[in-house]
Design an enzyme around this catalytic site. Sequence first.
Site, PDB file in Angstrom:
ATOM      1  N   CYS A 101      26.992  41.099  44.699  1.00 60.38           N
ATOM      2  CA  CYS A 101      27.577  40.730  45.885  1.00 60.38           C
ATOM      3  C   CYS A 101      26.818  39.321  46.331  1.00 60.38           C
ATOM      4  CB  CYS A 101      28.558  41.299  46.510  1.00 60.38           C
ATOM      5  SG  CYS A 101      28.674  40.164  47.571  1.00 60.38           S
ATOM      6  N   CYS A 132      29.160  37.384  44.315  1.00 66.03           N
ATOM      7  CA  CYS A 132      29.478  36.761  45.003  1.00 66.03           C
ATOM      8  C   CYS A 132      29.462  35.313  46.022  1.00 66.03           C
ATOM      9  CB  CYS A 132      30.708  37.618  45.659  1.00 66.03           C
ATOM     10  SG  CYS A 132      30.533  39.279  46.000  1.00 66.03           S
ATOM     11  N   LYS A 136      27.729  32.282  43.842  1.00 66.47           N
ATOM     12  CA  LYS A 136      29.245  31.702  43.004  1.00 66.47           C
ATOM     13  C   LYS A 136      29.813  31.023  44.120  1.00 66.47           C
ATOM     14  CE  LYS A 136      32.604  33.745  44.030  1.00 66.47           C
ATOM     15  NZ  LYS A 136      32.753  34.726  43.321  1.00 66.47           N
ATOM     16  N   TYR A 184      38.171  37.488  36.586  1.00 68.06           N
ATOM     17  CA  TYR A 184      38.221  37.290  37.613  1.00 68.06           C
ATOM     18  C   TYR A 184      36.233  35.780  37.179  1.00 68.06           C
ATOM     19  CZ  TYR A 184      40.267  40.172  40.545  1.00 68.06           C
ATOM     20  OH  TYR A 184      40.728  41.075  41.321  1.00 68.06           O
ATOM     21  N   GLU A 229      36.429  31.782  37.078  1.00 62.09           N
ATOM     22  CA  GLU A 229      35.593  31.205  38.252  1.00 62.09           C
ATOM     23  C   GLU A 229      34.942  30.704  37.422  1.00 62.09           C
ATOM     24  OE1 GLU A 229      36.542  34.597  41.955  1.00 62.09           O
ATOM     25  OE2 GLU A 229      34.810  34.880  40.690  1.00 62.09           O
ATOM     26  N   HIS A 257      52.928  25.234  62.701  1.00 66.96           N
ATOM     27  CA  HIS A 257      53.319  23.772  61.913  1.00 66.96           C
ATOM     28  C   HIS A 257      52.547  22.470  62.352  1.00 66.96           C
ATOM     29  CE1 HIS A 257      55.687  21.014  59.510  1.00 66.96           C
ATOM     30  NE2 HIS A 257      55.264  20.245  60.811  1.00 66.96           N
ATOM     31  N   GLU A 281      52.958  28.428  56.526  1.00 68.28           N
ATOM     32  CA  GLU A 281      54.167  28.607  57.190  1.00 68.28           C
ATOM     33  C   GLU A 281      55.250  28.821  56.324  1.00 68.28           C
ATOM     34  OE1 GLU A 281      55.679  25.275  58.507  1.00 68.28           O
ATOM     35  OE2 GLU A 281      54.144  23.654  57.968  1.00 68.28           O
TER      36      GLU A 281
HETATM   37  P1  NDP Z   1      37.075  42.034  33.293  1.00 69.19           P
HETATM   38  O1  NDP Z   1      37.516  43.300  33.424  1.00 69.19           O
HETATM   39  O2  NDP Z   1      38.236  40.744  34.817  1.00 69.19           O
HETATM   40  O3  NDP Z   1      37.920  40.170  32.517  1.00 69.19           O
HETATM   41  C1  NDP Z   1      36.782  41.038  31.416  1.00 69.19           C
HETATM   42  C2  NDP Z   1      37.539  39.819  30.639  1.00 69.19           C
HETATM   43  O4  NDP Z   1      37.335  39.850  29.164  1.00 69.19           O
HETATM   44  C3  NDP Z   1      38.957  40.132  30.262  1.00 69.19           C
HETATM   45  O5  NDP Z   1      39.703  39.075  29.911  1.00 69.19           O
HETATM   46  C4  NDP Z   1      39.297  40.763  28.524  1.00 69.19           C
HETATM   47  O6  NDP Z   1      40.413  40.498  28.274  1.00 69.19           O
HETATM   48  C5  NDP Z   1      37.411  39.925  28.524  1.00 69.19           C
HETATM   49  N1  NDP Z   1      37.755  41.027  27.009  1.00 69.19           N
HETATM   50  C6  NDP Z   1      36.887  42.132  27.059  1.00 69.19           C
HETATM   51  N2  NDP Z   1      36.908  43.191  25.505  1.00 69.19           N
HETATM   52  C7  NDP Z   1      37.203  41.644  25.239  1.00 69.19           C
HETATM   53  C8  NDP Z   1      36.704  41.456  23.458  1.00 69.19           C
HETATM   54  N3  NDP Z   1      36.269  42.556  22.796  1.00 69.19           N
HETATM   55  N4  NDP Z   1      37.562  40.027  23.499  1.00 69.19           N
HETATM   56  C9  NDP Z   1      38.377  39.318  23.778  1.00 69.19           C
HETATM   57  N5  NDP Z   1      38.432  39.462  24.745  1.00 69.19           N
HETATM   58  C10 NDP Z   1      37.570  40.521  25.622  1.00 69.19           C
HETATM   59  O7  NDP Z   1      35.428  41.368  34.193  1.00 69.19           O
HETATM   60  P2  NDP Z   1      34.657  40.053  34.961  1.00 69.19           P
HETATM   61  O8  NDP Z   1      33.811  40.130  33.978  1.00 69.19           O
HETATM   62  O9  NDP Z   1      35.583  38.879  34.819  1.00 69.19           O
HETATM   63  O10 NDP Z   1      34.514  41.304  36.167  1.00 69.19           O
HETATM   64  C11 NDP Z   1      33.795  41.740  36.404  1.00 69.19           C
HETATM   65  C12 NDP Z   1      34.362  42.597  37.193  1.00 69.19           C
HETATM   66  O11 NDP Z   1      34.369  42.165  38.678  1.00 69.19           O
HETATM   67  C13 NDP Z   1      36.064  42.319  37.774  1.00 69.19           C
HETATM   68  O12 NDP Z   1      36.204  43.816  37.759  1.00 69.19           O
HETATM   69  C14 NDP Z   1      36.032  42.022  39.527  1.00 69.19           C
HETATM   70  O13 NDP Z   1      36.486  43.628  39.646  1.00 69.19           O
HETATM   71  C15 NDP Z   1      34.467  41.977  40.352  1.00 69.19           C
HETATM   72  N6  NDP Z   1      34.721  39.984  40.149  1.00 69.19           N
HETATM   73  C16 NDP Z   1      35.220  40.518  40.859  1.00 69.19           C
HETATM   74  C17 NDP Z   1      35.066  39.023  41.944  1.00 69.19           C
HETATM   75  C18 NDP Z   1      36.280  38.615  43.309  1.00 69.19           C
HETATM   76  O14 NDP Z   1      36.573  38.821  43.794  1.00 69.19           O
HETATM   77  N7  NDP Z   1      36.349  37.137  42.540  1.00 69.19           N
HETATM   78  C19 NDP Z   1      34.712  37.881  41.289  1.00 69.19           C
HETATM   79  C20 NDP Z   1      34.286  38.074  39.946  1.00 69.19           C
HETATM   80  C21 NDP Z   1      34.304  39.634  39.678  1.00 69.19           C
HETATM   81  P3  NDP Z   1      41.886  41.292  28.128  1.00 69.19           P
HETATM   82  O15 NDP Z   1      42.087  41.008  29.407  1.00 69.19           O
HETATM   83  O16 NDP Z   1      42.521  40.818  27.223  1.00 69.19           O
HETATM   84  O17 NDP Z   1      41.046  42.761  27.902  1.00 69.19           O
END
Ligand code: NDP
Length: 466
Positions: A42, A47, A50, A176, A180, A433, A438
């Site tokens: 983080c 976080c 980012k 995510y 982002e 307001h 709101e």
């Molecule tokens: P996520 O699990 O959120 O997303 C992974 C993405 O990869 C999904 O869209 C998934 O698609 C895609 N994917 C996985 N395998 C394949 C594949 N074989 N082919 C094509 N697409 C694929 O992971 P992130 O890496 O974005 O983030 C990891 C974690 O970090 C998150 O779970 C979150 O909890 C945390 N995080 C939180 C943030 C915040 O709070 N703002 C910011 C950044 C990270 P599909 O949906 O179709 O499975």
Amino acid sequence: MTKPYDLVVIGAGSGGVAASRRAAAHGARVLIAEADRVGGTCVIRGCVPKKLMMYAAGYAQMLQEAAGYGWTGVSGRFEMSRWADAKALEIDRLEGIYRKMLTDSGVELATGHAKLLSPGVVDISGREVQTQRVLIASGGTPVHDAFPGLELAMSSNEILNLRDLPNSMLVIGGGYIAVEFASILAGLGVNITLAYRDTHPLRGFDVGLRTRLATALAERGITLAPGVGLIALERGAAGFELTRADGSVLTADAVLNATGRRPNTAGLGLTEAGVELDAYGAIAVNADSRSSAAGIWAIGDVTNRVNLTPVAIAEGRAFSDTEFSTRPVRVDHRLIASAVFTDPTIASVGLSEADALKLGPVDVYESDFRPMKTAFTGSNQRSYMKLVVDGLSERVLGVHMIGADAPEIVQSLAVALTCGATKRDFDRTIAVHPTAAEEFVLMREPVRRHVLPAATATPTATATAL
Ligand code: NDP
């Protein structure tokens, strides 16, 4: 032999640091082991940097808006290397604060790779320590094996260390990290193509947010490539080439792989210590973060419950309160707000409309408007808010927003949901307001009423889901 520690924590990220400090505050003798920088994902490579990059990108829009508000001569050019230098200083400062917090709490920091030799013995780069308890807080790491060639791509770690921006970038994934960084890098002037296999980005979020995010990203000039499986990534003469299941090929100068993260369990000696992993490779724990091995607990992303920093912190503190104080604490994972730092931002707490519908009748309230700040400059940007309400008890089950300040607004409303607020409580709350927030207390009539057969419509089912 020296006296055993009460607790050895493996991993000085947000969760590990919080747990170790809380344990020390309860009088425990604590050592925390970290192989890398103190602060973890983080603070060092997630976080915090980012969000600093998101702020940098936000100035592009602010410069444009300023003209609409009567400012003249407002212009500028973003230099990534200047941001990178300032970011490095800030992360150094924050790491220093984390180190000082450990010292001030009386927690001993050991730099090195920690490995369990047996449940009560940990090796930290050659130093063997005895301990009553071990807490594993080793976090997660980006995956590169979703399909062939992904090892050629950058992960969010490398993006945050860039000193120059490429002209074009393919962002792979719709979660995510993908949305982002697609949003942030587009704001900084990179030509982004966002490739994901589902019809909308952000699987699991309310569909009202998912569709509007896609529209907003496209309006900001991001090329969306949804709805097709991704097969392979290669480096060709024209740059990187991403082949999709329909035979199409997307190209760009650089690639971000954001296909997920995996728990950091390798090299920790977990098998030798009798710690079981689940099917995903995460440490299997019970509601008190206790692993299958006596004397070993785990918290945060390495357990793959809800992979968010504040959850890891809450789990770490709950562990320490339970083990070292007279007031045991258990984390409630059912109602956790989260935010996505795109432009526009997203935030949610509670059930999506689709998930609530599985439990009983639901009333849906929506507000979709052009916010005052950007409407003034002629922009078509919109904000959207949704309340998902139990059709029988009127309890608010979900709050969802996409638009400026969504994370700040939803954080406050999360308190109301935690308290079990009803739609009537929202209605009798007087608005502040003029604000965007709101709108959440001014939604009068539902836009949809889902009435289900009486047999499935039990308020108890809905109430226990939260
Ligand atoms: P996520 O699990 O959120 O997303 C992974 C993405 O990869 C999904 O869209 C998934 O698609 C895609 N994917 C996985 N395998 C394949 C594949 N074989 N082919 C094509 N697409 C694929 O992971 P992130 O890496 O974005 O983030 C990891 C974690 O970090 C998150 O779970 C979150 O909890 C945390 N995080 C939180 C943030 C915040 O709070 N703002 C910011 C950044 C990270 P599909 O949906 O179709 O499975």
